[in-house]
Design a protein around this motif. Structure first.
Motif, short mmCIF file in Angstrom:
data_model
loop_
_atom_site.label_atom_id
_atom_site.label_comp_id
_atom_site.label_asym_id
_atom_site.label_seq_id
_atom_site.Cartn_x
_atom_site.Cartn_y
_atom_site.Cartn_z
N MET A 1 0.85 -1.20 0.00
CA MET A 1 0.00 0.00 0.00
C MET A 1 0.89 1.25 0.00
O MET A 1 1.87 1.32 0.74
CB MET A 1 -0.91 0.00 1.24
N ILE A 2 0.56 2.20 -0.84
CA ILE A 2 1.38 3.41 -0.95
C ILE A 2 1.24 4.28 0.30
O ILE A 2 0.29 4.15 1.07
CB ILE A 2 1.00 4.23 -2.20
N ARG A 3 2.20 5.19 0.46
CA ARG A 3 2.18 6.12 1.58
C ARG A 3 2.30 7.53 1.03
O ARG A 3 3.09 7.79 0.12
CB ARG A 3 3.35 5.81 2.52
N SER A 4 1.51 8.43 1.59
CA SER A 4 1.54 9.82 1.15
C SER A 4 2.75 10.53 1.74
O SER A 4 3.28 10.13 2.78
CB SER A 4 0.26 10.53 1.58
N MET A 5 3.19 11.60 1.07
CA MET A 5 4.27 12.41 1.63
C MET A 5 3.73 13.48 2.58
O MET A 5 4.50 14.19 3.22
CB MET A 5 5.08 13.06 0.51
N THR A 6 2.41 13.62 2.66
CA THR A 6 1.81 14.59 3.56
C THR A 6 1.53 13.94 4.91
O THR A 6 0.92 12.88 4.98
CB THR A 6 0.49 15.13 2.98
N GLY A 7 1.99 14.57 5.98
CA GLY A 7 1.75 14.01 7.31
C GLY A 7 1.97 15.04 8.40
O GLY A 7 2.63 16.07 8.18
N PHE A 8 1.43 14.74 9.59
CA PHE A 8 1.59 15.64 10.74
C PHE A 8 1.43 14.84 12.02
O PHE A 8 0.61 13.92 12.10
CB PHE A 8 0.56 16.77 10.70
N ALA A 9 2.23 15.18 13.02
CA ALA A 9 2.09 14.59 14.35
C ALA A 9 2.64 15.58 15.36
O ALA A 9 3.56 16.35 15.06
CB ALA A 9 2.83 13.26 14.44
N SER A 10 2.07 15.57 16.56
CA SER A 10 2.55 16.46 17.62
C SER A 10 2.51 15.70 18.94
O SER A 10 1.83 14.67 19.06
CB SER A 10 1.69 17.73 17.71
N GLY A 11 3.25 16.20 19.91
CA GLY A 11 3.26 15.54 21.21
C GLY A 11 3.83 16.45 22.27
O GLY A 11 4.44 17.49 21.98
N LYS A 12 3.63 16.04 23.53
CA LYS A 12 4.14 16.80 24.67
C LYS A 12 4.81 15.83 25.63
O LYS A 12 4.54 14.63 25.64
CB LYS A 12 3.00 17.53 25.39
N GLY A 13 5.72 16.38 26.45
CA GLY A 13 6.39 15.53 27.43
C GLY A 13 7.03 16.35 28.54
O GLY A 13 7.15 17.57 28.45
N GLU A 14 7.43 15.65 29.61
CA GLU A 14 8.08 16.29 30.74
C GLU A 14 9.20 15.40 31.25
O GLU A 14 9.13 14.18 31.16
CB GLU A 14 7.08 16.55 31.88
N PHE A 15 10.22 16.04 31.78
CA PHE A 15 11.32 15.32 32.41
C PHE A 15 11.99 16.26 33.39
O PHE A 15 12.61 17.25 32.98
CB PHE A 15 12.32 14.82 31.36
N GLY A 16 11.87 15.98 34.68
CA GLY A 16 12.42 16.88 35.68
C GLY A 16 11.77 18.24 35.58
O GLY A 16 10.54 18.35 35.44
N PRO A 17 12.56 19.29 35.59
CA PRO A 17 12.00 20.64 35.48
C PRO A 17 11.66 21.04 34.05
O PRO A 17 11.13 22.12 33.82
CB PRO A 17 13.13 21.53 36.03
N HIS A 18 11.95 20.15 33.10
CA HIS A 18 11.76 20.49 31.69
C HIS A 18 10.43 19.96 31.15
O HIS A 18 9.98 18.86 31.51
CB HIS A 18 12.90 19.93 30.83
N SER A 19 9.84 20.72 30.25
CA SER A 19 8.65 20.29 29.50
C SER A 19 8.87 20.69 28.05
O SER A 19 9.64 21.62 27.76
CB SER A 19 7.37 20.92 30.05
N TRP A 20 8.20 20.01 27.13
CA TRP A 20 8.43 20.28 25.72
C TRP A 20 7.22 19.93 24.86
O TRP A 20 6.33 19.19 25.31
CB TRP A 20 9.65 19.51 25.21
#
Length: 296
Positions: A1-20
């Protein structure tokens, strides 16, 4: 099955005092162009992420953004002793000058002193970013999977559209074949009439040579090969759409072959109905080519 070149994904995370927050997106491209925006002080992270994406992607303009923030807490704040010493000396000098001019000044509170810019030091970034880098590398795997899943879903929808256009090309090719068969008798009769007129109005002309020339014209007007090749191209395109892995470049090349046969068919048609079918065929092939540009 073919795959498109258009795509999007997002996410969040934390580690110690850091978040992203992550953002991974892509659009179509001739090759693989990856642009990463990650903090430079995270040593080795960009290289690792680029290598990970290269294993799973072959085409597309891909952009990865990482926005990182650090939560400051009271326990992390340190007094900048040098800045406080300088501030207190300046305060003493100010008091002395004010007394010389008989001016009374109120004493600043501790809260007012530490509110001065540069008086508190948060300690900056981590002394050793390695644990944070390792955490980000581990989390990126899930983001990449989500991104690839979206490209796969887009590819499935795109495959449906492409197969529909191939169905239409196949139908138009069949119509062209039927019209070509229908015009055979008419073309033969026209050639015979032309031959008779030439022989009647020409003296000393070799009838066999004239017949050969007219036969050559008939061969040049024959679109059997174009019809056969169009049918073969449809079969080849369907086979590529059912394959696993990147097939976009092969499909793009096949579109050139489709267009070449349609152009030749139109130039040979010598028939209004057949020309109309040929032009419609070219329009559908052009639509197909535009869609193929987004196949990985």
């Amino acid at each position: 099955m073919i795959r498109s070149m258009t795509g999007f994904a997002s996410g969040k995370g934390e580690f110690g005092p850091h978040s992203w927050t992550w953002e991974l997106r892509s659009v179509n491209g001739k090759g693989l162009d990856m642009r990463l925006r990650v903090p430079e002080w995270l040593t080795g992270l960009e290289t690792a992420l680029r290598a990970e994406m290269s294993k799973s992607l072959s085409r597309g303009n891909v952009t990865l953004s990482l926005r990182l923030s650090r939560e400051e807490t009271a326990t992390e704040l340190k007094l900048n002793e040098a800045a406080m010493t300088a501030a207190l000396r300046a305060l003493v000098q100010t008091q002395v000058m004010a007394e010389e001019h008989s001016v009374e000044l109120s004493q600043p509170s501790a809260a007012e002193l530490i509110a001065i810019k540069g008086m508190l030091d948060s300690g900056g970034e981590l002394d050793d970013p390695a644990p944070l880098v390792q955490e980000l590398k581990s989390e990126f795997g899930g983001l990449l999977v989500a991104f690839l899943d979206m490209r796969q879903t887009e590819g499935e929808a795109l495959s449906t559209v492409l197969n529909g256009q191939l169905d239409l090309i196949s139908e138009l090719t069949s119509q062209a074949a039927a019209l070509a068969e229908k015009r055979k008798d008419l073309m033969a009769e026209t050639l015979r009439d032309n031959l008779a007129r030439v022989l009647e109005n020409a003296q000393g002309v070799d009838p066999d040579r004239v017949a050969q020339e007219l036969a050559l014209i008939a061969v040049k007007a024959d679109i059997t090969e174009e019809i056969d090749r169009l049918a073969t191209h449809v079969t080849a395109a369907r086979a590529l759409l059912s394959q696993e892995g990147p097939v976009g470049r092969k499909l793009d090349f096949l579109m050139q072959e489709f267009n070449r046969e349609a152009n030749t068919l139109c130039s040979k048609s010598q028939n209004a109905e057949l020309t109309a079918v040929g032009l419609e065929l070219k329009a559908v092939i052009d639509q197909l080519r535009e869609q193929v540009q987004n196949v990985e």
